[in-house]
Design a protein around this motif. Structure first.
Motif, PDB file in Angstrom:
ATOM      1  N   ASP A  44      -0.722   4.908  -4.189  1.00  0.00           N
ATOM      2  CA  ASP A  44      -0.810   5.078  -2.901  1.00  0.00           C
ATOM      3  C   ASP A  44       0.620   5.530  -2.350  1.00  0.00           C
ATOM      4  O   ASP A  44       1.528   4.581  -2.505  1.00  0.00           O
ATOM      5  CB  ASP A  44      -1.367   3.818  -2.175  1.00  0.00           C
ATOM      6  N   LYS A  45       0.745   6.602  -2.009  1.00  0.00           N
ATOM      7  CA  LYS A  45       2.189   7.092  -1.618  1.00  0.00           C
ATOM      8  C   LYS A  45       2.361   7.103   0.048  1.00  0.00           C
ATOM      9  O   LYS A  45       3.267   8.013   0.419  1.00  0.00           O
ATOM     10  CB  LYS A  45       2.602   8.251  -2.155  1.00  0.00           C
ATOM     11  N   ARG A  46       1.446   6.718   0.737  1.00  0.00           N
ATOM     12  CA  ARG A  46       1.351   6.858   2.175  1.00  0.00           C
ATOM     13  C   ARG A  46       2.695   5.814   2.616  1.00  0.00           C
ATOM     14  O   ARG A  46       3.103   4.946   2.407  1.00  0.00           O
ATOM     15  CB  ARG A  46       0.009   6.433   2.876  1.00  0.00           C
ATOM     16  N   PRO A  47       3.369   6.803   3.732  1.00  0.00           N
ATOM     17  CA  PRO A  47       4.505   5.893   4.314  1.00  0.00           C
ATOM     18  C   PRO A  47       4.016   4.620   4.716  1.00  0.00           C
ATOM     19  O   PRO A  47       3.193   4.231   5.286  1.00  0.00           O
ATOM     20  CB  PRO A  47       4.944   6.869   5.641  1.00  0.00           C
ATOM     21  N   GLY A  48       4.869   3.447   4.746  1.00  0.00           N
ATOM     22  CA  GLY A  48       4.750   2.220   5.351  1.00  0.00           C
ATOM     23  C   GLY A  48       3.860   1.397   4.181  1.00  0.00           C
ATOM     24  O   GLY A  48       3.838  -0.039   4.512  1.00  0.00           O
ATOM     25  N   LYS A  49       3.592   1.880   2.978  1.00  0.00           N
ATOM     26  CA  LYS A  49       2.881   1.019   2.257  1.00  0.00           C
ATOM     27  C   LYS A  49       3.570   0.429   0.871  1.00  0.00           C
ATOM     28  O   LYS A  49       3.109   0.179   0.060  1.00  0.00           O
ATOM     29  CB  LYS A  49       1.510   1.805   1.604  1.00  0.00           C
ATOM     30  N   GLU A  50       4.875   1.039   0.943  1.00  0.00           N
ATOM     31  CA  GLU A  50       5.768   0.809  -0.324  1.00  0.00           C
ATOM     32  C   GLU A  50       5.715  -0.817  -0.737  1.00  0.00           C
ATOM     33  O   GLU A  50       5.587  -1.248  -1.791  1.00  0.00           O
ATOM     34  CB  GLU A  50       7.160   1.197  -0.104  1.00  0.00           C
ATOM     35  N   ALA A  51       5.651  -1.744   0.357  1.00  0.00           N
ATOM     36  CA  ALA A  51       5.754  -2.933   0.150  1.00  0.00           C
ATOM     37  C   ALA A  51       4.628  -3.858  -0.327  1.00  0.00           C
ATOM     38  O   ALA A  51       4.445  -4.940  -0.689  1.00  0.00           O
ATOM     39  CB  ALA A  51       6.472  -3.918   1.312  1.00  0.00           C
ATOM     40  N   GLY A  52       3.660  -3.044  -0.165  1.00  0.00           N
ATOM     41  CA  GLY A  52       2.215  -3.598  -0.547  1.00  0.00           C
ATOM     42  C   GLY A  52       1.717  -3.237  -1.852  1.00  0.00           C
ATOM     43  O   GLY A  52       2.545  -2.791  -2.743  1.00  0.00           O
ATOM     44  N   ILE A  53       0.324  -3.121  -2.187  1.00  0.00           N
ATOM     45  CA  ILE A  53      -0.290  -2.948  -3.292  1.00  0.00           C
ATOM     46  C   ILE A  53      -0.456  -1.270  -3.340  1.00  0.00           C
ATOM     47  O   ILE A  53      -1.148  -0.556  -2.564  1.00  0.00           O
ATOM     48  CB  ILE A  53      -1.623  -3.620  -3.430  1.00  0.00           C
ATOM     49  N   THR A  54       0.219  -0.624  -4.060  1.00  0.00           N
ATOM     50  CA  THR A  54       0.198   0.715  -4.315  1.00  0.00           C
ATOM     51  C   THR A  54      -0.466   1.209  -5.570  1.00  0.00           C
ATOM     52  O   THR A  54      -0.794   2.491  -5.750  1.00  0.00           O
ATOM     53  CB  THR A  54       1.676   1.387  -4.236  1.00  0.00           C
TER      54      THR A  54
END
Length: 300
Positions: A44-54
């Motif tokens: 998952d490369k959506r902005p704002g998702k870096e700190a979550g489960i990708t």
């Protein structure tokens, strides 16, 4: 030219590693083909998702690290006997409903839209007329009082296929995870683990099929691999489902299904986890935009 992409507009990253293809065909119509996929990754490369489960798809650590993720083998003998073997080893899938909805919306918007009807355009219709020979045969039959029967089907169309076909599918230790909150790596999750075996054999005389879902287990725990064992709560006790069927050519099919005891443990925490995971299905995407705009003062 080079088409540059903005990282902030990214949706996902799909990567295939170590793809091998090998084949051999001989003059007697026999052949052999092997296809190997070492690793498949979806992030998952959506902005704002870096700190979550990708990480959404990859080869699970439960499977054998010496095996490939997908291994396909196809052989055909000179007698047209075909054998297909598919082995999927350690498939890991993280079911994030929010991300699945985003991917579905991406493909739906990318599909070509049908043209809008033009107002005032005259509609046209096509009339299919029978051919001269068919019409003449019908008139002749009506005049003589005899019915014209269609041509009988050929014996070649009704003959069973030559040779045998054997298909074997094996899914070893898949891991399917449903998370409560993809933005928190320490969130609660539902994990499904099992093993799948399927066999199909078709001959000119009979078609046989067998399959099993062995040690099907569902449990809830913390998503972090280090804390899963300590926080594990079994929801579905390991159970097995087996199927066997046989269908002789020209006769009915006989099916046997065997299911072991199904023992489920449902708690309020489990219901809350499932409800929170599926909440994204009923949450419109425009809500976040409206909430963000509401924080901006009107007199700014």
């Amino acid at each position: 030219g080079v088409a540059e992409r903005e990282d902030k507009m990214g949706l996902g990253k799909f990567e295939l590693q170590t793809i091998e293809v090998e084949g051999c065909m001989k003059s007697d119509s026999s052949m052999k083909a092997d296809v190997v996929l070492g690793q498949c990754i979806l992030d998952d490369k959506r902005p704002g998702k870096e700190a979550g489960i990708t990480r959404m798809v990859e080869r699970s650590m439960l499977g054998s690290q010496k095996s490939n993720m997908i291994d396909v083998k196809f052989t055909q003998s000179a007698n047209s006997d075909k054998d297909l073997v598919v082995v999927v080893n350690g498939l890991y899938i993280c079911v994030c409903v929010d991300y699945l909805m985003a991917i579905a919306d991406f493909f739906v918007k990318g599909m070509p839209q049908p043209p809008e009807p033009v107002e005032g355009a005259a509609s046209t219709s096509t009339v299919v007329k029978p051919s001269t020979s068919t019409a003449a045969a019908g008139k002749a039959g009506a005049a003589s009082g005899t019915a014209v029967d269609p041509a009988p089907p050929s014996d070649a169309a009704a003959a069973p296929p030559a040779g045998t076909l054997s298909i074997t599918l094996t899914v070893e230790q898949p891991e399917i995870i449903l998370v409560e909150n993809a933005m928190n790596p320490d969130t609660q999750a539902l994990i499904l683990q099992t093993g799948v075996q399927f066999n199909l054999r078709m001959t000119p005389d009979v078609q046989k099929m067998s399959g099993s879902i062995a040690d099907l287990e569902i449990f809830s725990c913390n998503f972090s691999p280090k804390r899963r064992q300590a926080t594990k709560t079994v929801i579905l006790q390991p159970s097995t489902i087996a199927l066997h069927s046989s269908a002789p050519t020209g006769k009915g099919m006989h099916i046997d299904i065997m299911v072991t005891d199904i023992i489920m443990n449902i708690s309020p925490a489990t219901i809350r986890l499932i409800t929170a995971s599926l909440a994204a299905l009923s949450t419109p995407q425009d809500v976040e935009e409206e909430d963000t705009l509401a924080l901006i003062p009107k007199d700014l």
